[in-house]
Design a protein around this motif. Structure first.
Motif, PDB file in Angstrom:
ATOM      1  N   UNK A 108     -12.777 109.138 -47.041  1.00 42.44           N
ATOM      2  CA  UNK A 108     -11.896 109.719 -46.039  1.00 42.44           C
ATOM      3  C   UNK A 108     -10.967 110.740 -46.694  1.00 42.44           C
ATOM      4  N   UNK A 109     -10.531 111.708 -45.905  1.00 44.31           N
ATOM      5  CA  UNK A 109      -9.732 112.802 -46.443  1.00 44.31           C
ATOM      6  C   UNK A 109      -8.608 113.158 -45.477  1.00 44.31           C
ATOM      7  N   UNK A 110      -7.451 113.485 -46.027  1.00 44.41           N
ATOM      8  CA  UNK A 110      -6.323 113.961 -45.231  1.00 44.41           C
ATOM      9  C   UNK A 110      -5.777 115.238 -45.856  1.00 44.41           C
ATOM     10  N   UNK A 111      -5.476 116.225 -45.016  1.00 39.00           N
ATOM     11  CA  UNK A 111      -4.919 117.492 -45.481  1.00 39.00           C
ATOM     12  C   UNK A 111      -3.452 117.633 -45.131  1.00 39.00           C
ATOM     13  N   UNK A 112      -2.842 116.573 -44.570  1.00 36.19           N
ATOM     14  CA  UNK A 112      -1.450 116.666 -44.144  1.00 36.19           C
ATOM     15  C   UNK A 112      -0.637 115.448 -44.585  1.00 36.19           C
ATOM     16  N   UNK A 113      -0.893 114.990 -45.787  1.00 38.44           N
ATOM     17  CA  UNK A 113      -0.097 113.902 -46.327  1.00 38.44           C
ATOM     18  C   UNK A 113      -0.382 112.539 -45.742  1.00 38.44           C
ATOM     19  N   UNK A 114      -1.508 112.378 -45.058  1.00 36.21           N
ATOM     20  CA  UNK A 114      -1.893 111.084 -44.516  1.00 36.21           C
ATOM     21  C   UNK A 114      -1.636 110.898 -43.046  1.00 36.21           C
ATOM     22  N   UNK A 115      -1.098 111.907 -42.374  1.00 34.64           N
ATOM     23  CA  UNK A 115      -0.852 111.784 -40.938  1.00 34.64           C
ATOM     24  C   UNK A 115      -2.165 111.745 -40.157  1.00 34.64           C
ATOM     25  N   UNK A 116      -3.127 112.559 -40.573  1.00 39.85           N
ATOM     26  CA  UNK A 116      -4.424 112.617 -39.910  1.00 39.85           C
ATOM     27  C   UNK A 116      -5.526 112.554 -40.965  1.00 39.85           C
ATOM     28  N   UNK A 117      -6.650 111.939 -40.570  1.00 38.85           N
ATOM     29  CA  UNK A 117      -7.738 111.725 -41.510  1.00 38.85           C
ATOM     30  C   UNK A 117      -9.065 112.153 -40.913  1.00 38.85           C
ATOM     31  N   UNK A 118      -9.963 112.617 -41.769  1.00 37.98           N
ATOM     32  CA  UNK A 118     -11.330 112.934 -41.370  1.00 37.98           C
ATOM     33  C   UNK A 118     -12.290 112.212 -42.295  1.00 37.98           C
ATOM     34  N   UNK A 119     -13.553 112.140 -41.889  1.00 39.34           N
ATOM     35  CA  UNK A 119     -14.577 111.445 -42.687  1.00 39.34           C
ATOM     36  C   UNK A 119     -15.753 112.388 -42.915  1.00 39.34           C
ATOM     37  N   UNK A 120     -15.548 113.419 -43.740  1.00 44.28           N
ATOM     38  CA  UNK A 120     -16.633 114.380 -43.958  1.00 44.28           C
ATOM     39  C   UNK A 120     -17.830 113.783 -44.679  1.00 44.28           C
ATOM     40  N   UNK A 121     -17.593 112.745 -45.482  1.00 43.31           N
ATOM     41  CA  UNK A 121     -18.679 112.100 -46.222  1.00 43.31           C
ATOM     42  C   UNK A 121     -18.504 110.599 -46.095  1.00 43.31           C
ATOM     43  N   UNK A 122     -19.458 109.927 -45.467  1.00 39.05           N
ATOM     44  CA  UNK A 122     -19.322 108.498 -45.247  1.00 39.05           C
ATOM     45  C   UNK A 122     -20.679 107.818 -45.303  1.00 39.05           C
ATOM     46  N   UNK A 123     -20.619 106.490 -45.467  1.00 42.57           N
ATOM     47  CA  UNK A 123     -21.783 105.622 -45.298  1.00 42.57           C
ATOM     48  C   UNK A 123     -22.917 105.924 -46.282  1.00 42.57           C
ATOM     49  N   UNK A 124     -22.567 106.016 -47.547  1.00 39.71           N
ATOM     50  CA  UNK A 124     -23.593 106.025 -48.583  1.00 39.71           C
ATOM     51  C   UNK A 124     -24.153 104.614 -48.721  1.00 39.71           C
ATOM     52  N   UNK A 125     -25.150 104.470 -49.576  1.00 45.71           N
ATOM     53  CA  UNK A 125     -25.798 103.169 -49.716  1.00 45.71           C
ATOM     54  C   UNK A 125     -25.161 102.298 -50.778  1.00 45.71           C
TER      55      UNK A 125
END
Length: 474
Positions: free
Chosen positions: A384-401
């Protein structure tokens, strides 16, 4: 009982001295394993498994219910099973995927076993047995004195030929480490849960199971074992950039301190018996924070001499904490994708679960020096990644094995590394937008990664005393 075992997907093993000595329990566990039933050990007494059981459960993931209150552990047991059910029911293609490697034993409460979907024992029966079960006394707590551990034998690891990641040549200017990994003998079979070093990587320390604390004065080539005066599991180590002042956090609220570079250690009172999984602080070591089970957050403004319990805004287990160098911005991550943050130096916290309660556990967090960009990794390969200090998060890369246990990056976050189960190493050279595998020929689970701010020196710690390092000379 035989029919119930064969029809179940999970067996909860309430681990006590009596269970350890029972031939019937041994047979039931063996039958469960032979029928593909996942074993979930719940330890309520501080005992080691007998040889008959060790073969089946030594490398499994444990839940500990040693520290009171017992009810909190039972609540989390039920929550763990509920999360497993929801996750597995939503994964319709699970049987078509290859099984995940075993996750490293960090006593986490999220289980990466494929095929687990149904609780085999009644929760009410477990509660009844646990409430009346007394805890056995702990074993002696005096480990061996400081003694030589490593041999200095560091041999380059041969990388897998199937990897697509292009590796830099040793000594290339402008490059960062990673790719040319060298294992160094730590001299211990213990699991190493955390590694820390000076800003130049010349001195290193590692902490792990059984009160293990190791020190290296030559960048990891040779190691000494320090006398920690405890047999508690030690999960996190932090120190000042020069390595003169160090702190370690671990099971049952243990916090240890060294003011002589790790030669000697003393125990600090932490005001909690909950397991502490991560410790961080300002570079001068005056301001410290530790996080752990049941949403525990501790704060010290005097170098660890005194600790204050803070309201984290959650009762979920917290596994990792990040702090900016000025100590103003803090962020901790944990079970069910829980994220809690503070913008006032830890006085007040705001908790959130950005992607819902079925989110895999997050085990590690890293951020840039200003705290604006954050990355968190965890179970099921979640990034997971946040570009605003943790207020909002995205999951550009998830669910590897596989599961990630730790993440580290350069000061500006341009280069990132995540490590985890089965020797997994992935790397990003574009701030987390894309990730490439950088596997090595080992199946040991990795628990921690540390490096200097420019990424030219990296060191990894993990199972069986594993130490890997990667160096790019100037």
């Amino acid at each position: 009982i035989v029919e119930a075992i064969e029809q179940s997907k999970i067996m909860v093993l309430v681990f006590t001295a009596d269970a350890n000595a029972s031939p019937q329990i041994h047979r039931e566990v063996e039958r469960a394993v032979n029928h593909g039933v996942a074993i979930l050990p719940l330890r309520v007494e501080d005992v080691s498994p007998s040889r008959a059981l060790e073969y089946f459960i030594a490398n499994l993931h444990w839940l500990d219910a040693l520290s009171p209150p017992l009810e909190a552990h039972l609540k989390h047991l039920a929550g763990t099973v509920k999360a497993l059910l929801a996750r597995m029911q939503s994964t319709t293609a699970a049987e078509q995927k290859p099984p995940e490697p075993k996750r490293t034993r960090r006593r986490s409460l999220v289980w990466a076993w494929s095929g687990a979907a149904l609780l085999a024992l009644a929760i009410a029966a477990i509660i009844a047995m646990l409430i009346v079960r007394p805890h056995s006394p702990s074993a002696g707590n005096t480990p061996p004195p400081q003694q030589p551990a490593g041999t200095g034998d560091c041999t380059p690891i041969v990388r897998s030929a199937s990897l697509a990641l292009k590796q830099p040549e040793p000594g290339s200017k402008g490059q960062v480490a990673g790719g040319h990994w060298t294992p160094c003998r730590s001299g211990t079979p213990s699991e190493l849960n955390s590694v820390f070093g000076t800003s130049d990587g010349g001195q290193l320390w590692a902490a792990g199971d059984g009160g293990t604390i190791l020190k290296s004065d030559d960048g990891g080539a040779t190691w000494l074992r320090s006398n920690s005066s405890t047999t508690n599991e030690l999960d996190s180590i932090f120190g000042t950039p020069d390595g003169k002042h160090l702190w370690v956090a671990g099971a049952q609220g243990a916090i240890l301190e060294s003011d002589d570079g790790g030669a000697n250690w003393s125990s600090l009172g932490s005001n909690t018996k909950n397991n502490l999984k991560s410790i961080a602080g300002t570079p001068d070591g005056k301001h410290l924070w530790a996080v752990g089970y049941l949403g525990t957050i501790l704060e010290s403004d005097n170098g660890g001499a005194n600790w204050t319990v803070r309201n984290s805004g959650t009762d979920e287990y917290l596994y990792s904490i990040f702090a900016t160098p000025d100590g103003k911005n803090l962020c901790a991550v944990g079970y069910s994708g829980t994220i809690t943050r503070s913008n006032d130096g830890g006085a007040h916290w705001q908790a959130q679960v950005p992607f819902g309660l079925d989110t895999p556990a997050l085990y590690s967090i890293f951020g840039t020096r200003d705290g604006k960009r954050l990355w968190a990794v965890g179970n099921a390969g979640d990034i997971q990644e946040s570009a605003d200090g943790g207020a909002n998060w995205s999951r550009p890369n998830s669910h590897a094995d596989f599961a990630f246990n730790a993440i580290f990056g350069t000061a500006g976050g341009e280069h990132l590394w995540a490590v985890g189960v089965g020797g997994a190493i992935v790397r990003s050279d574009d701030g987390g937008k894309t990730w490439m595998p950088d596997s090595v020929d080992t199946t040991d689970n990795f628990s921690s990664i540390f490096g200097n701010s420019d990424g030219k020196y990296l060191v990894i710690a993990g199972d069986h005393g594993t130490i890997l390092r990667s160096v790019i000379s100037n």
